[in-house]
Scaffold this motif. Structure first.
Motif, PDB file in Angstrom:
ATOM      1  N   UNK A 186       0.827  -1.210   0.000  1.00 34.78           N
ATOM      2  CA  UNK A 186       0.000   0.000   0.000  1.00 34.78           C
ATOM      3  C   UNK A 186       0.860   1.259   0.000  1.00 34.78           C
ATOM      4  N   UNK A 187       1.889   1.272   0.811  1.00 36.88           N
ATOM      5  CA  UNK A 187       2.759   2.451   0.876  1.00 36.88           C
ATOM      6  C   UNK A 187       3.453   2.675  -0.463  1.00 36.88           C
ATOM      7  N   UNK A 188       3.943   1.606  -1.078  1.00 38.01           N
ATOM      8  CA  UNK A 188       4.605   1.732  -2.372  1.00 38.01           C
ATOM      9  C   UNK A 188       3.634   2.169  -3.474  1.00 38.01           C
ATOM     10  N   UNK A 189       2.357   1.877  -3.300  1.00 40.39           N
ATOM     11  CA  UNK A 189       1.331   2.290  -4.257  1.00 40.39           C
ATOM     12  C   UNK A 189       0.808   3.684  -3.937  1.00 40.39           C
ATOM     13  N   UNK A 190       1.514   4.403  -3.084  1.00 39.08           N
ATOM     14  CA  UNK A 190       1.164   5.779  -2.701  1.00 39.08           C
ATOM     15  C   UNK A 190      -0.127   5.864  -1.887  1.00 39.08           C
ATOM     16  N   UNK A 244      -3.454   4.223   4.270  1.00 42.59           N
ATOM     17  CA  UNK A 244      -3.968   2.858   4.326  1.00 42.59           C
ATOM     18  C   UNK A 244      -2.858   1.888   4.728  1.00 42.59           C
ATOM     19  N   UNK A 245      -1.648   2.118   4.209  1.00 40.28           N
ATOM     20  CA  UNK A 245      -0.514   1.285   4.580  1.00 40.28           C
ATOM     21  C   UNK A 245      -0.184   1.398   6.059  1.00 40.28           C
ATOM     22  N   UNK A 246      -0.247   2.616   6.595  1.00 39.30           N
ATOM     23  CA  UNK A 246       0.008   2.807   8.024  1.00 39.30           C
ATOM     24  C   UNK A 246      -1.066   2.116   8.854  1.00 39.30           C
ATOM     25  N   UNK A 247      -2.305   2.192   8.399  1.00 38.08           N
ATOM     26  CA  UNK A 247      -3.393   1.525   9.115  1.00 38.08           C
ATOM     27  C   UNK A 247      -3.191   0.008   9.126  1.00 38.08           C
ATOM     28  N   UNK A 248      -2.835  -0.550   7.981  1.00 38.47           N
ATOM     29  CA  UNK A 248      -2.628  -2.001   7.893  1.00 38.47           C
ATOM     30  C   UNK A 248      -1.411  -2.406   8.724  1.00 38.47           C
ATOM     31  N   UNK A 259      -5.144  15.337   3.429  1.00 36.00           N
ATOM     32  CA  UNK A 259      -4.466  16.321   2.583  1.00 36.00           C
ATOM     33  C   UNK A 259      -5.011  16.338   1.163  1.00 36.00           C
ATOM     34  N   UNK A 260      -6.323  16.353   1.062  1.00 33.98           N
ATOM     35  CA  UNK A 260      -6.960  16.457  -0.237  1.00 33.98           C
ATOM     36  C   UNK A 260      -7.048  15.165  -1.014  1.00 33.98           C
ATOM     37  N   UNK A 261      -6.658  14.067  -0.426  1.00 31.45           N
ATOM     38  CA  UNK A 261      -6.725  12.804  -1.166  1.00 31.45           C
ATOM     39  C   UNK A 261      -8.055  12.100  -0.983  1.00 31.45           C
TER      40      UNK A 261
END
Length: 94
Positions: free
Chosen positions: A27-31, A35-39, A91-93
């Motif tokens: 998830x982190x690598x996919x920007x 979500x990556x931090x949550x997982x 941040x607007x995402x």
């Protein structure tokens, strides 16, 4: 092959946590860092749950110190990571 099976059986809880961490890294690598931090926080909470319910001779590499210390530390860190991931502005995402 028998040695690998023994290793995998003994360390199955740790392997499960590592798989969830790999999903977080994907998830982190996919920007998708929130979500990556949550997982990643969920993986830490999973490690705490496994350490809590399984006997010490079955948790493999998840056993570092006493059960109480391991569970408390994993809950504190996992809870903090999940809380940060949920509370940070997107941040607007969206």
């Amino acid at each position: 092959m028998a040695a690998w099976r023994r290793f995998a059986k003994r360390n199955l809880p740790m392997i499960a946590v590592i798989v969830v961490i790999a999903v977080a890294v994907a998830f982190v690598l996919a920007d998708r860092w929130r979500r990556g931090a949550f997982v990643f926080g969920a993986a830490t909470l999973l490690a705490a749950a496994i350490r809590l319910v399984m006997p010490s001779d079955r948790v493999g590499l998840l056993e570092v110190r006493s059960k109480a210390f391991d569970v408390g530390a994993l809950l504190a860190v996992g809870g903090a990571i999940v809380w940060l991931a949920v509370s940070i502005d997107p941040l607007g995402t969206g």
